[in-house]
Design a protein around this motif. Structure first.
Motif, PDB file in Angstrom:
ATOM      1  N   UNK A 147      30.989  39.706  -8.562  1.00 52.56           N
ATOM      2  CA  UNK A 147      29.551  39.739  -8.355  1.00 52.56           C
ATOM      3  C   UNK A 147      28.814  39.083  -9.503  1.00 52.56           C
ATOM      4  N   UNK A 148      27.687  38.497  -9.168  1.00 48.98           N
ATOM      5  CA  UNK A 148      26.838  37.859 -10.158  1.00 48.98           C
ATOM      6  C   UNK A 148      25.477  38.536 -10.143  1.00 48.98           C
ATOM      7  N   UNK A 149      25.004  38.898 -11.311  1.00 51.70           N
ATOM      8  CA  UNK A 149      23.705  39.560 -11.423  1.00 51.70           C
ATOM      9  C   UNK A 149      22.581  38.579 -11.138  1.00 51.70           C
ATOM     10  N   UNK A 150      21.618  39.024 -10.326  1.00 48.62           N
ATOM     11  CA  UNK A 150      20.467  38.185  -9.995  1.00 48.62           C
ATOM     12  C   UNK A 150      19.214  38.631 -10.733  1.00 48.62           C
TER      13      UNK A 150
ATOM     14  N   UNK B 202      21.242  48.071 -18.147  1.00 48.39           N
ATOM     15  CA  UNK B 202      21.239  46.615 -18.291  1.00 48.39           C
ATOM     16  C   UNK B 202      22.137  46.034 -17.211  1.00 48.39           C
ATOM     17  N   UNK B 203      22.173  44.713 -17.145  1.00 53.09           N
ATOM     18  CA  UNK B 203      22.995  44.118 -16.099  1.00 53.09           C
ATOM     19  C   UNK B 203      24.470  44.385 -16.343  1.00 53.09           C
ATOM     20  N   UNK B 204      25.223  44.426 -15.262  1.00 52.09           N
ATOM     21  CA  UNK B 204      26.668  44.578 -15.333  1.00 52.09           C
ATOM     22  C   UNK B 204      27.322  43.219 -15.134  1.00 52.09           C
TER      23      UNK B 204
ATOM     24  N   UNK C 170      31.858  45.614 -16.564  1.00 47.35           N
ATOM     25  CA  UNK C 170      31.547  46.165 -17.875  1.00 47.35           C
ATOM     26  C   UNK C 170      30.078  45.945 -18.159  1.00 47.35           C
ATOM     27  N   UNK C 171      29.524  46.845 -18.955  1.00 49.01           N
ATOM     28  CA  UNK C 171      28.128  46.731 -19.352  1.00 49.01           C
ATOM     29  C   UNK C 171      28.025  46.977 -20.848  1.00 49.01           C
ATOM     30  N   UNK C 172      27.135  46.244 -21.474  1.00 54.31           N
ATOM     31  CA  UNK C 172      26.946  46.415 -22.909  1.00 54.31           C
ATOM     32  C   UNK C 172      26.232  47.728 -23.202  1.00 54.31           C
ATOM     33  N   UNK C 173      25.361  48.139 -22.307  1.00 54.60           N
ATOM     34  CA  UNK C 173      24.624  49.395 -22.489  1.00 54.60           C
ATOM     35  C   UNK C 173      24.077  49.838 -21.139  1.00 54.60           C
TER      36      UNK C 173
ATOM     37  N   UNK D 144      25.778  34.030 -20.224  1.00 54.72           N
ATOM     38  CA  UNK D 144      25.917  35.476 -20.169  1.00 54.72           C
ATOM     39  C   UNK D 144      27.318  35.915 -20.543  1.00 54.72           C
ATOM     40  N   UNK D 145      27.446  37.199 -20.683  1.00 55.80           N
ATOM     41  CA  UNK D 145      28.750  37.755 -21.052  1.00 55.80           C
ATOM     42  C   UNK D 145      29.772  37.508 -19.964  1.00 55.80           C
ATOM     43  N   UNK D 146      31.007  37.473 -20.351  1.00 53.91           N
ATOM     44  CA  UNK D 146      32.073  37.181 -19.402  1.00 53.91           C
ATOM     45  C   UNK D 146      33.068  38.321 -19.375  1.00 53.91           C
ATOM     46  N   UNK D 147      33.440  38.697 -18.167  1.00 51.78           N
ATOM     47  CA  UNK D 147      34.512  39.655 -17.956  1.00 51.78           C
ATOM     48  C   UNK D 147      35.612  38.930 -17.199  1.00 51.78           C
TER      49      UNK D 147
END
Lengths: 111, 115
Positions: A43-46, B102-104, B96-99, B1-4
């Motif tokens: 999934x990608x955040x929008x 916030x976005x995952x 994963x989320x930094x906090x 953005x962050x990468x998982x």
């Protein structure tokens, strides 16, 4: 467990038209997020909208939030074939890191 | 953005064997990661919360002995499907989320097929 429902479950539109997807949820939230998933991918955040916000824009995306009705909508304007994907809303229900997803809308944009 | 990063992206295994799926947070430390399962054309079902240095928290109905989760470092969580059966075939996704709030960030997903 799922937080709520999205409608429609599936949506087919012509390129250039607008697409509107709705999300309803059950409990109080801190924020609501929308994600996109291409078939067989992650999934990608929008966009994220906080509980004290009513509307938010990002490019061709417009999100509204009505906490009194426990609902949100995602509008994609001037759709493109590349917008074809599944779209999910997700809610933060407390101060944990847990995200609960809605049932999703499968969007098909015909070229 | 962050990468998982999630690995493998696809795996086929025989019934009765175990399969390990790795989820790595590449550019931030994730004290908490999540494992989801997704059936075809369905939404993501949260399976468990992976906590660094402690036991995972499983959602109701998820067998902890079947789905073993280990979160040994701040950047790596693993999900092991033990004694796999065909009904375990599914798409598994980590995030994963930094906090909070916030976005995952999501891994690419793993398509598991048990034959």
């Amino acid at each position: 467990s799922q937080q709520g429902e999205e409608d429609p479950q599936a949506l087919s539109i012509q390129e250039g038209e607008n697409a509107t997807m709705n999300c309803s949820y059950k409990t109080s939230i801190n924020n609501l997020q929308w994600y996109r998933q291409n078939s067989g991918r992650g999934l990608v955040h929008l966009i994220l909208i906080r509980s004290n916000e009513r509307e938010k824009h990002s490019g061709r995306l417009r999100v509204t939030l009505d906490t009194s009705k426990k609902s949100s909508s995602l509008l994609i304007t001037a759709s493109r074939a590349a917008d074809t994907a599944s779209y999910f809303c997700a809610t933060d229900v407390d101060s944990s890191y847990k995200l609960i997803f809605g049932s999703g809308t499968r969007l098909l944009v015909r070229p | 953005g962050a990468v998982v990063s999630q690995h493998p992206s696809r795996v086929i295994c025989k019934s009765g064997t175990s399969v390990k799926i790795e989820c790595r947070s590449l550019d931030f430390q994730a004290t908490t990661m999540f494992w989801y399962r997704q059936f075809p054309k369905k939404s993501l079902m949260l399976m468990a919360t992976s906590n660094e240095g402690s036991k995972a928290t499983y959602e109701q109905g998820v067998e902890k002995d079947k789905f073993l989760i280990n979160h040994a470092s701040l950047t790596l969580s693993t999900l092991t499907v033990t004694s796999a059966h065909p009904e375990d075939s599914s798409f598994y996704i980590c995030s994963a989320r930094a906090s909070p709030n916030t976005e995952a960030f999501f891994g690419q997903g793993t398509r598991l097929t048990v034959v």
